[in-house]
Design an enzyme around this catalytic site. Structure first.
Site, PDB file in Angstrom:
ATOM      1  CE1 TYR A 154      -3.912  -1.528  -0.595  1.00  0.00           C
ATOM      2  CE2 TYR A 154      -4.537  -1.091   1.669  1.00  0.00           C
ATOM      3  CZ  TYR A 154      -4.848  -1.567   0.416  1.00  0.00           C
ATOM      4  OH  TYR A 154      -6.100  -2.069   0.171  1.00  0.00           O
ATOM      5  CE  LYS A 220       7.056 -17.019  -0.049  1.00  0.00           C
ATOM      6  NZ  LYS A 220       6.828 -18.471  -0.025  1.00  0.00           N
ATOM      7  CG  ASP A 269       4.294 -20.588   0.846  1.00  0.00           C
ATOM      8  OD1 ASP A 269       4.748 -19.523   1.300  1.00  0.00           O
ATOM      9  OD2 ASP A 269       4.942 -21.645   0.837  1.00  0.00           O
ATOM     10  CG  ASP A 293      -5.433  -7.825  -1.001  1.00  0.00           C
ATOM     11  OD1 ASP A 293      -6.653  -7.890  -0.829  1.00  0.00           O
ATOM     12  OD2 ASP A 293      -4.915  -7.354  -2.023  1.00  0.00           O
TER      13      ASP A 293
END
Ligand code: NAP
Length: 403
Positions: A154, A220, A269, A293
């Site tokens: 963002y 991640k 993931d 998101d």
């Protein structure tokens, strides 16, 4: 613009909302199907507040303009007055807004979040019995996602391939030993300790207040060590420093949390698999912007889709609750669309205000309406034996089941 209404402002002191019995709450009706949805939602909210308080409480709704309606009336997609009124009254609710195509503000929703520093995007995802879902056991998923709302992509900076900026950044990074193919586009995503820790703090506070079992940091960090990996480390750090007595790490708990909130982390993931395979092992999720998101929409799909998914954007002393779907313009004015996303955003809003009994009544109403199988077209087309009803009739079915 309609303006004065009888009521008093909500205040925020020492980290607490101060809510009068007749709070003024600004609302943005929304574009496209927004007016249909808002009319139905306000009817449900007013009935729930009146029923649960025996008429002692009421909300003074104050309309403020944004989106297409604002543009048509004032020439601005997001008038200063709207921001001023929301700032003054602190808690607001909005329907979906048309995103202007070409020129102007990139996204009104993003602008509202950044200007009011609404740093936590909160998305509860739970199953309502009877709603069509692609899962065998959708009721096992009941989570609330706290997604960082200001930083990461963002606040991302991007330079087009071969632009002067991209070429200059590549040259600069090459000096530090980076190997970047000539002609590459460049994207930079900033993530700060301050921004990450205040988001994780909100998630932990929610888990403690609502007696939820765990907070999972989704990142991640195996690939991006100093942004995503730092998010995880900063999260664990604030849990220990600020909530040491009320939290325990998964490693330390060894399956015995003694009523404490268990702090876990998962690679993004793997979290998608976890939510499909072992959804009941998760309750609160905290994540940077982009992971959150993806995860929010995927989780919403597991329990029957975006039509029922609410959202809240919350900062310190300001909060705007909103539908998560768009304006669905092809159904505008037809009294056809499902109002549940705004109605459940209202549930979140009443919980934030401490009006839990109102929130519970609305959830009861919605459960009752769905169980009675009088539902809007989107649910009716997938529910065997259901009767399709209008937006207004669906709101009436909810009101019938409030008590
Ligand atoms: P959309 O308005 O969400 O609609 C896409 C489809 O989703 C609809 O045609 C409908 O599917 C279904 N749907 C959405 N809301 C529903 C509801 N309440 N009840 C039942 N079904 C619902 O997405 P879009 O067409 O891509 O976007 C339209 C405008 O909204 C654009 O200007 C976009 O920028 C804006 N937008 C705003 C927000 C926001 O304000 N938060 C979010 C997303 C998009 P069926 O036709 O299959 O029934």
């Amino acid at each position: 613009m309609p303006t004065q209404v009888e009521g008093a402002s909500i205040d925020f002191r020492d980290g607490q909302w101060i809510v009068p019995d007749h709070p003024i709450i600004p609302f943005i009706e929304g574009d496209g199907t927004g007016p249909d949805i808002w009319r139905a939602s306000a009817k449900v909210f007013n009935a729930a507040v009146a029923t649960t308080s025996g008429g002692k409480r009421s909300v003074a709704w104050r309309e403020v303009l944004a989106g297409e309606k604002a543009f048509n009336q004032t020439g601005s997609w997001l008038p200063e007055e709207t921001l001023g009124v929301i700032r003054e009254h602190r808690i607001a609710i909005k329907g979906p807004l048309t995103t202007p195509v070409g020129g102007g503000i990139r996204s009104l929703n993003v602008a509202l979040r950044q200007i009011l520093d609404l740093y936590a995007c909160i998305r509860p995802v739970r199953y309502f019995e009877g709603v069509p879902s692609p899962m065998k056991d959708p009721g096992k998923l009941n989570i609330i996602i706290f997604r960082e709302n200001i930083e990461d992509v963002y606040a991302g900076i991007e330079y087009k391939a071969n632009s002067a900026e991209a070429v200059a950044v590549i040259e600069f990074l090459t000096r530090y030993g980076a190997k970047i193919r000539e002609g590459s586009a460049i994207g930079v995503k900033p993530m700060s300790k301050f921004g990450s820790q205040r988001l994780v703090t909100k998630a932990i506070q929610h888990a403690i207040k609502r007696k939820l079992s765990s907070v999972t940091l989704v990142h991640k960090g195996n690939i991006m060590k100093f942004t995503e990996g730092a998010f995880r480390d900063w999260g664990y750090e604030i849990a220990k420093e600020r909530f040491g007595a009320q939290t325990v790490t998964e490693a330390d708990a060894k399956g015995k949390a003694d009523g404490k909130v268990v702090m876990k982390d998962r690679i993004a993931d793997s979290m998608f698999q976890q939510l499909l395979l072992r959804p009941d092992e998760y309750s609160v999720v905290a994540s940077p912007n982009l992971n959150g998101d993806y995860l929010s929409d995927a989780a919403a799909a597991q329990v029957g889709g975006l039509g029922l998914a609410p959202g809240g954007n919350v900062g310190d002393g300001y909060a705007v609750f909103e539908a998560t779907h768009g304006t669905a313009p092809k159904y505008a004015g037809q009294d056809k669309i499902n109002p549940s996303s705004v109605i459940l955003s209202g549930v979140m809003m009443f919980e934030e205000m401490g009006w839990d009994e109102v929130a519970r009544a609305i959830v009861r109403g919605l459960e009752g309406a769905i169980a009675s199988k009088r539902v809007t077209y989107d649910l009716a087309r997938q529910m065997p034996g259901a009767t399709e009803v209008s937006t207004t009739a669906f709101a009436d079915a909810i009101i019938e089941h409030l008590a």
